[in-house]
Design an enzyme around this catalytic site. Structure first.
Site, PDB file in Angstrom:
ATOM      1  N   GLY A  25      42.455  47.819  46.956  1.00  0.00           N
ATOM      2  CA  GLY A  25      42.291  47.273  45.603  1.00  0.00           C
ATOM      3  C   GLY A  25      41.254  46.180  45.641  1.00  0.00           C
ATOM      4  N   SER A 263      49.004  38.200  44.583  1.00  0.00           N
ATOM      5  CA  SER A 263      49.030  39.644  44.790  1.00  0.00           C
ATOM      6  C   SER A 263      48.120  40.280  43.745  1.00  0.00           C
ATOM      7  CB  SER A 263      50.455  40.177  44.619  1.00  0.00           C
ATOM      8  OG  SER A 263      50.776  40.187  43.242  1.00  0.00           O
ATOM      9  N   LYS A 264      48.066  41.594  43.796  1.00  0.00           N
ATOM     10  CA  LYS A 264      47.212  42.312  42.839  1.00  0.00           C
ATOM     11  C   LYS A 264      47.635  42.045  41.396  1.00  0.00           C
ATOM     12  CE  LYS A 264      45.044  45.190  45.957  1.00  0.00           C
ATOM     13  NZ  LYS A 264      45.494  44.437  47.082  1.00  0.00           N
ATOM     14  N   ARG A 265      48.904  41.638  41.224  1.00  0.00           N
ATOM     15  CA  ARG A 265      49.393  41.382  39.855  1.00  0.00           C
ATOM     16  C   ARG A 265      48.803  40.112  39.239  1.00  0.00           C
ATOM     17  NH1 ARG A 265      53.775  43.380  42.407  1.00  0.00           N
ATOM     18  NH2 ARG A 265      54.509  41.312  42.959  1.00  0.00           N
ATOM     19  N   ASP A 266      48.319  39.188  40.102  1.00  0.00           N
ATOM     20  CA  ASP A 266      47.739  37.944  39.572  1.00  0.00           C
ATOM     21  C   ASP A 266      46.296  38.214  39.153  1.00  0.00           C
ATOM     22  OD1 ASP A 266      49.794  35.703  40.138  1.00  0.00           O
ATOM     23  OD2 ASP A 266      49.729  36.854  41.996  1.00  0.00           O
TER      24      ASP A 266
END
Ligand code: GLU
Length: 329
Positions: A25, A263-266
């Site tokens: 990602g 993480s990728k969510r941030d």
């Protein structure tokens, strides 16, 4: 430890750092923090910097993500001398998915020592043997498939079904981390015997990272402190393969305002968003202040930090919470 197996650039003692992202990602602030510090340390010592693509997991890895990582590093002014998707350099290839032969050779050498055995335990089997106080995310293997006798174990059929698990002795592994200082880790209590090739044939990170760092002549490993204990597992593998070990420097993990590791969510801290909102110099300046290399977070180039970079400034703590104020505006 001896260095008789090394036939790599390490022989020339060129200092070499590396950045080893998994192309699963877009990078976030935590990833580029590691990249910057690793690059600065290598450049400060006049060493080279290697970009290794850790794409062992075929489900999650994509070459387009690797290219995006290269573009982000380029944009930040973090240049690499070897590696990347172009596989440039004497230790090519630099993409783990293309390095099967090296891992297979190392596995055979370790297997010939009589300290591996086939293991058919599933993750669920292993979890079921965990005492409650050990359930902090770490899995400690209880030895279900370990042969009853002491090593050397009888040679296992190399085609045996299951994972290849590596026996660990009870002795403590000690090393000095460049940030966290002296570490003593008893592998039998920290993780137990661990997997070096998975049941599906995939190479385990612990084996691949040692083989690659050794054959690529890496002399210093800079990465997040979530891998501090893994260094002990890796040092054990270095000793088995007879490779000289690198110096280790583990960095605090960058956390969001809720204290969670990025993480990728941030999304606000992903390179896509950061590049939209800031210049490369602004981002480097903010990272330099997080690393306490500078006192203010004003814009600066990565190059301008080489001279003032100093390992003693890096906070010796497991996490650093981002000061939201410096990312506003
Ligand atoms: N590929 C690992 C990651 O992205 C890094 C491993 C290492 O630096 O040893 O977290």
């Amino acid at each position: 430890m001896t260095d008789h197996h090394i036939d790599t650039t390490a022989e020339t003692h060129v200092p070499a750092g590396r950045f080893a992202p998994s192309p699963s990602g877009r990078m976030h602030l935590g990833n580029i923090f590691t990249a910057l510090i690793s690059w600065l340390s290598a450049r400060k010592s006049g060493g080279k910097w290697i970009l290794r693509i850790e794409d062992l997991d075929p489900q999650r890895s994509k070459t387009e993500y690797a290219r995006q990582i290269e573009d982000d590093l380029d944009w930040l002014g973090l240049d690499w001398d070897e590696g990347g998707t172009e596989n440039k350099g004497p230790a090519a290839p630099y993409m783990q998915s293309q390095r099967d032969d090296f891992y297979a050779e190392a596995l055979e050498r370790i297997r010939s020592l009589g300290i591996t055995y086939p293991c058919r335990c599933t993750r669920a089997d292993i979890m079921a043997t965990q005492a409650p106080h050990e359930s902090d995310g770490r899995i400690i293997y209880s030895g279900t498939c370990r042969p009853a006798e002491r090593p050397p174990f009888p040679a296992a059929d190399t085609n045996a079904v299951g994972a290849v698990r590596l026996y660990v002795p009870g002795d403590e592994i000690t090393f000095t981390d460049g940030v966290f200082g002296r570490q003593c880790v008893a592998l039998d209590r920290h993780c137990g015997d661990f997997v070096i090739r998975r049941a599906d044939g995939a190479w385990a990170y612990q084996l691949a990272v040692v083989v690659d760092d050794a054959l690529m002549g890496v002399t210093e490993v800079v990465r997040g402190c979530d891998l501090l204990l893994s260094a002990a597992q890796q040092l054990y593998i270095y000793s088995l393969l007879g490779y000289p070990a690198p110096a280790y420097y583990h960095l605090p993990l960058i956390c969001n305002s809720r204290g969670q590791r990025l993480s990728k969510r941030d999304e606000a801290m992903s390179m896509a968003e950061l590049r939209r909102r800031f210049t490369a110099e602004e981002i480097i300046g903010k990272l330099a202040s997080i690393a306490r290399i500078t006192n203010d977070c004003g814009p600066c180039s990565a190059k301008s930090l080489i001279e003032i970079f100093d390992w003693s400034a890096i906070p010796r703590q497991h996490s650093v919470v981002i000061d939201q104020n410096i990312f506003e505006g």
